[in-house]
Scaffold this motif. Structure first.
Motif, short mmCIF file in Angstrom:
data_model
loop_
_atom_site.label_atom_id
_atom_site.label_comp_id
_atom_site.label_asym_id
_atom_site.label_seq_id
_atom_site.Cartn_x
_atom_site.Cartn_y
_atom_site.Cartn_z
N THR A 20 -7.56 6.49 6.50
CA THR A 20 -5.65 7.39 6.29
C THR A 20 -5.92 7.75 5.91
OG1 THR A 20 -6.07 5.95 4.14
CG2 THR A 20 -5.77 4.66 5.57
N LEU A 74 1.09 3.47 2.67
CA LEU A 74 0.89 2.42 1.78
C LEU A 74 2.28 2.13 0.75
CD1 LEU A 74 -2.48 5.12 1.99
CD2 LEU A 74 -2.06 2.19 2.54
N CYS A 98 -11.42 3.54 7.09
CA CYS A 98 -11.82 4.92 5.35
C CYS A 98 -10.64 4.99 4.90
CB CYS A 98 -12.30 6.22 5.76
SG CYS A 98 -13.84 5.93 6.67
N ASN A 99 -11.16 4.19 3.47
CA ASN A 99 -9.51 3.94 2.61
C ASN A 99 -9.64 5.56 2.21
OD1 ASN A 99 -8.95 1.77 3.38
ND2 ASN A 99 -10.04 0.17 2.15
N ASN A 100 -9.11 6.00 2.79
CA ASN A 100 -9.09 7.84 2.26
C ASN A 100 -7.61 8.42 1.36
OD1 ASN A 100 -9.73 10.63 2.36
ND2 ASN A 100 -7.80 10.47 3.26
N ASN A 122 -2.34 3.84 -3.67
CA ASN A 122 -4.06 4.06 -4.10
C ASN A 122 -4.82 2.61 -4.64
OD1 ASN A 122 -2.81 7.46 -4.36
ND2 ASN A 122 -3.55 6.69 -6.85
N HIS A 126 -3.94 0.09 -0.23
CA HIS A 126 -5.74 -0.11 0.66
C HIS A 126 -6.20 -1.74 -0.11
CE1 HIS A 126 -5.78 4.53 0.39
NE2 HIS A 126 -6.09 4.11 1.68
N LEU A 129 -4.28 -3.22 3.10
CA LEU A 129 -5.17 -2.79 4.20
C LEU A 129 -6.41 -3.54 5.08
CD1 LEU A 129 -4.35 -0.81 6.82
CD2 LEU A 129 -5.80 0.61 5.55
N SER A 130 -7.52 -3.27 3.86
CA SER A 130 -8.45 -3.99 3.69
C SER A 130 -8.92 -5.65 3.98
CB SER A 130 -9.08 -3.28 2.29
OG SER A 130 -9.09 -2.08 2.40
N THR A 148 -13.85 3.24 0.05
CA THR A 148 -12.69 3.25 -0.92
C THR A 148 -13.15 5.36 -1.62
OG1 THR A 148 -12.38 0.88 -0.48
CG2 THR A 148 -11.55 2.71 -2.62
N ASN A 183 -10.11 1.88 -7.56
CA ASN A 183 -10.21 2.04 -6.38
C ASN A 183 -12.06 1.14 -6.02
OD1 ASN A 183 -9.07 4.15 -5.44
ND2 ASN A 183 -8.18 2.76 -5.16
#
Length: 311
Positions: A20, A74, A98-100, A122, A126, A129-130, A148, A183
């Motif tokens: 991301t 997001l 990759c939750n970036n 943030n 995510h 999404l996860s 994360t 996170n």
């Protein structure tokens, strides 16, 4: 101290990764490195145009890079669900998520669903999404990873459950620190739940880049229209920050290094963890608190109306 670089990354041929925020900064560098090692990378970007430009730029250095660009905002959970549906339709496997992507220290604003933007983008974006992509991680043969990206500033964070969205009082840096603490609470709680469920082939890892030279530091001053703050931020980046490529190393280490274990936290090994080669580091004790993590998980499911099902 191990001097781990992209040269030490294993071959990633045949693997599919999602990054991301892949069009700039750490996400761009991580995408380039993963694709250079043979992975197919889905570049999840808020702007398709910027994503396409970034993909073209990567291919100037990695001509045979296997890349695709998909729209992911997001700040809109409906868009997150659309992305997850589209990915599930197109791909049978997911090896690394990759939750970036993220925003930092911006004036108070709200997402499409009315969440404070830093917490909403943030963490909550995510989280959804996860949750939606977890079945693909679970079904993919072999070990898969969910990384994360947090920040060293998580140490300043406190979960203010009575005012999560800063409606009564808002400080841009406190909100950022809270989102980065969230996170890690998520990453470590997922690890605990994986262990409790007997799932040992999905790895949940936290990472932070140290102080990296990216555009992340500029958005707050730009949105406030503060030329002075923007100049200070650019000067600080020039003097103190490591490159975005070096800042991406902890993310890449977390995503690919064979010695990484679920529940690890990866960051730079230099002075004050601002720069240096990546390795395992310590998170603040608040990030490891299971009671806070359990409450955040439940609140996140309630706010997003999304159940994170491990079975």
């Amino acid at each position: 101290m191990s001097e781990w670089t992209v040269e030490d990354m294993p071959d990633c041929s045949g693997k599919t990764a999602i990054v991301t925020g892949a069009n700039s900064g750490l996400g761009f560098e991580a995408t380039k490195a993963l694709s250079a090692k043979g992975a197919h990378v889905v570049m999840a970007c808020r702007s398709l145009d910027r994503g396409e430009d970034a993909m073209a730029e990567i291919r100037t250095d990695v001509p045979d890079a296997s890349l695709s660009v998909s729209e992911l905002d997001l700040a809109d959970l409906d868009a997150v669900h659309r992305f997850a549906d589209d990915f599930a339709d197109q791909y049978d496997a997911l090896h690394v998520l990759c939750n970036n992507a993220g925003v930092m220290a911006i004036p108070r604003d709200e997402t499409e669903q009315g969440f404070e933007t830093q917490f909403g983008v943030n963490h909550l974006g995510h989280f959804v999404l996860s949750a939606r992509l977890f079945p693909r991680l679970r079904e993919t043969p072999g070990e898969t990873r969910l990384v994360t990206v947090s920040s060293a500033l998580h140490e300043r964070g406190h979960m203010n459950f009575d005012d999560l969205h800063g409606e009564r009082r808002y400080d841009e840096w406190e909100a950022y620190a809270q989102s980065k603490l969230a996170n890690l609470l998520f990453a470590f709680e997922l690890d605990r739940r994986l262990t409790a469920s007997g799932i040992d082939d999905v790895v949940s890892v936290g990472a932070h880049p140290g102080y990296a030279d990216t555009n992340l530091q500029f958005r707050g001053p730009e949105e406030r229209g503060s030329t002075a703050r923007l100049v200070v931020s650019k000067l600080a980046n020039a003097v103190f920050a490591q490159s975005a490529a070096n800042g991406a190393l902890p993310l890449l280490y977390a995503a690919t290094e064979s010695s990484v274990e679920s529940g690890d936290y990866i960051g730079p090994q230099g002075v004050f963890e601002m720069r240096g080669y990546p390795g395992t580091t310590d998170a603040h004790e608040r990030a490891r608190d299971p009671k806070t993590a359990k409450r955040l998980w439940e609140v996140s499911e309630e706010l997003t109306e999304t159940q994170f099902r491990l079975a």
